[in-house]
Design a protein around this motif. Sequence first.
Motif, mmCIF file in Angstrom:
data_model
loop_
_atom_site.group_PDB
_atom_site.id
_atom_site.type_symbol
_atom_site.label_atom_id
_atom_site.label_comp_id
_atom_site.label_asym_id
_atom_site.label_seq_id
_atom_site.Cartn_x
_atom_site.Cartn_y
_atom_site.Cartn_z
ATOM 1 N N ARG A 10 2.459 1.742 -3.485
ATOM 2 C CA ARG A 10 1.454 2.160 -4.464
ATOM 3 C C ARG A 10 1.090 3.632 -4.281
ATOM 4 N NH1 ARG A 10 -2.655 -3.094 -4.376
ATOM 5 N NH2 ARG A 10 -1.446 -4.381 -5.829
ATOM 6 N N ARG A 11 0.929 4.043 -3.039
ATOM 7 C CA ARG A 11 0.552 5.437 -2.798
ATOM 8 C C ARG A 11 1.691 6.383 -3.163
ATOM 9 N NH1 ARG A 11 -3.364 6.139 2.417
ATOM 10 N NH2 ARG A 11 -4.511 4.181 2.250
ATOM 11 N N VAL B 183 1.949 8.274 3.861
ATOM 12 C CA VAL B 183 1.010 7.851 2.817
ATOM 13 C C VAL B 183 -0.190 8.777 2.699
ATOM 14 C CG1 VAL B 183 1.667 5.437 3.093
ATOM 15 C CG2 VAL B 183 -0.247 6.310 4.401
ATOM 16 N N ASP B 184 -0.454 9.565 3.736
ATOM 17 C CA ASP B 184 -1.596 10.483 3.684
ATOM 18 C C ASP B 184 -1.162 11.810 4.306
ATOM 19 O OD1 ASP B 184 -4.056 11.537 3.339
ATOM 20 O OD2 ASP B 184 -5.014 10.496 5.006
ATOM 21 N N SER C 266 1.931 6.838 -6.960
ATOM 22 C CA SER C 266 0.884 7.654 -7.576
ATOM 23 C C SER C 266 0.789 9.053 -6.967
ATOM 24 C CB SER C 266 -0.473 6.961 -7.440
ATOM 25 O OG SER C 266 -0.801 6.755 -6.069
ATOM 26 N N ALA C 267 1.600 9.326 -5.951
ATOM 27 C CA ALA C 267 1.524 10.627 -5.278
ATOM 28 C C ALA C 267 2.237 11.699 -6.090
ATOM 29 C CB ALA C 267 2.139 10.529 -3.885
ATOM 30 N N ASP D 210 0.830 -1.202 0.000
ATOM 31 C CA ASP D 210 0.000 0.000 0.000
ATOM 32 C C ASP D 210 0.866 1.255 0.000
ATOM 33 O OD1 ASP D 210 -2.599 1.298 0.164
ATOM 34 O OD2 ASP D 210 -2.040 1.838 2.196
ATOM 35 N N LEU D 211 1.952 1.203 0.765
ATOM 36 C CA LEU D 211 2.858 2.348 0.846
ATOM 37 C C LEU D 211 3.482 2.650 -0.510
ATOM 38 C CD1 LEU D 211 4.393 4.351 2.712
ATOM 39 C CD2 LEU D 211 6.094 2.562 3.013
ATOM 40 N N HIS E 140 1.463 7.134 8.587
ATOM 41 C CA HIS E 140 0.265 7.867 8.159
ATOM 42 C C HIS E 140 0.653 9.177 7.495
ATOM 43 C CE1 HIS E 140 -3.739 9.537 8.148
ATOM 44 N NE2 HIS E 140 -3.334 10.563 8.860
#
Length: 513
Positions: free
Chosen positions: A104-105, A319-320, A108-109, A101-102, A316
């Motif tokens: 992938r984010r 990734v966000d 695409s970031a 997940d990390l 967090h």
Amino acid sequence: MPESLPRGDFLRLAVALLRPRFSRLLAATALGVLSLGSALALTAVSAWLITRAWQMPPILDLTVAVVAVRALGISRGVLGYCQRLAAHDTALRSAGNVRVDLYRRLASAPTEVVMRLPSGELVARAGASVDELSDVLVRAVLPIAVAAVLSVAAVGLLAVISPAAAGVLAVCLLIAGVAAPALTARAVGAAEAVAAEHHSRRDVAAMLALEHGPELRVGGRLDGVLAEAHRRQCDWGEATDRAAAPAATAAAAPTAATGVSVLAAVVAALSLAGAVAPTTLAVLMLVPLAAFEATGALPAAAVALNRARIAARRLHDLVDPHDAPRRRPPVPPLDVRPGDRVAVTGPSGSGKTTLLLATADRCRETGLAAGFFGEDGHLFATTVRDNLLVSRGDATDDELRSALARAGLTDWLDRLPAGLSTVLVGGGAAVSAGQRRRLLLARALVSTFPVVLLDEPTEHLDAADAQRLLAELLTPGALFPADRAVLVATHHLTPDIDCLRLDLASGRVISDA
């Protein structure tokens, strides 16, 4: 930005990041309960067997107990091994979920988000922070769940024999399983806060001595700087000792609690000596010893929980990063046209790199391929050829030699024992700072991106070479074809170079060719 999280936020974040399979987690918990439950049952059956054997009954009266002792002894080891397999399988799968997940984010970031952290910090968060977060399943969640179930079972078993002894055991288990871990976690947190405060101060003095030792020695200040580093180290040690003081109390609390519960069981057994069987009294006195085995792992579980909370916050923010501080370019991203030559100038920290990254994002949004070549680009511990092919895999050796020549590395290449096939042992450590910049520039020259973004390409070069390279980079057709756009971030630019200039100190175009 806080480094830790409130408990509710941490639980939500941990579940969202780890996405553990709860069926596997429950299976691992059940196996752990059965393993330590076997130890608790083994203690009770052994106590009964020893006491009953002292009464010398017929051997057949002891057969079932003997078989039970053997079965429980074997099952404890087997179930414990199965629990470890299930727990580590769950943790490793969850760590894999976080990393996938990390990545992938991050892929695409926006570039600004990906590049806002130093590479070392990025590696630490994607590596150590993921490990610390996934470890919480094995080192915290499972031990806490197993200890809770076993503690309730032990107190319930003693309550059948002596409610008073069961009450004392419950209080002692709370001390060993709640109070002591809380003290341990507080001590570890305080020690880490102290380390964060004093570590940087010590390192500042040490790095000053390492990087500027000759100058400091000439100026007569080296001894003072070394003494300062030593003093900071001593201050760190003393502060760490003070912060760790509660850990001593936490380490002694479980032992004291075990002694108190056993003593209460002995007193209860003496008071019941005339009313219950000797075998029952033996079970009453020995069960408290086995009950504390489950709480022994809880101080380490509290530490793992605290570290996982910090790791969850860091991941967090990675990734966000909506709440994380970001650097914003002082001016909007540039709209690049074919053939543009732009020099972005300004002092260090003014946002030159950020502007290039924002421009790369703008190019991507408009469907224009842009290549960003940073000042800290990585050189791999492989051949010179492979270090250049990372920007274009189908480049021929002649094209690679041409790029090296245009970057000013012809003589260096000729001196290499195997030419392009020479291995750069240690990567960037195999070349000087100036040669490293020229290799990174050659990598950009090999590429075919229609937009090339160069971050400080002439650092660590002598002034004459730096100005010559800057002039060639910013002159259409000199180093790059005239139809390709080239943006260069630099803080060394002479007035005679004819190009569009953007000064970030003022945030405006100050010269237009």
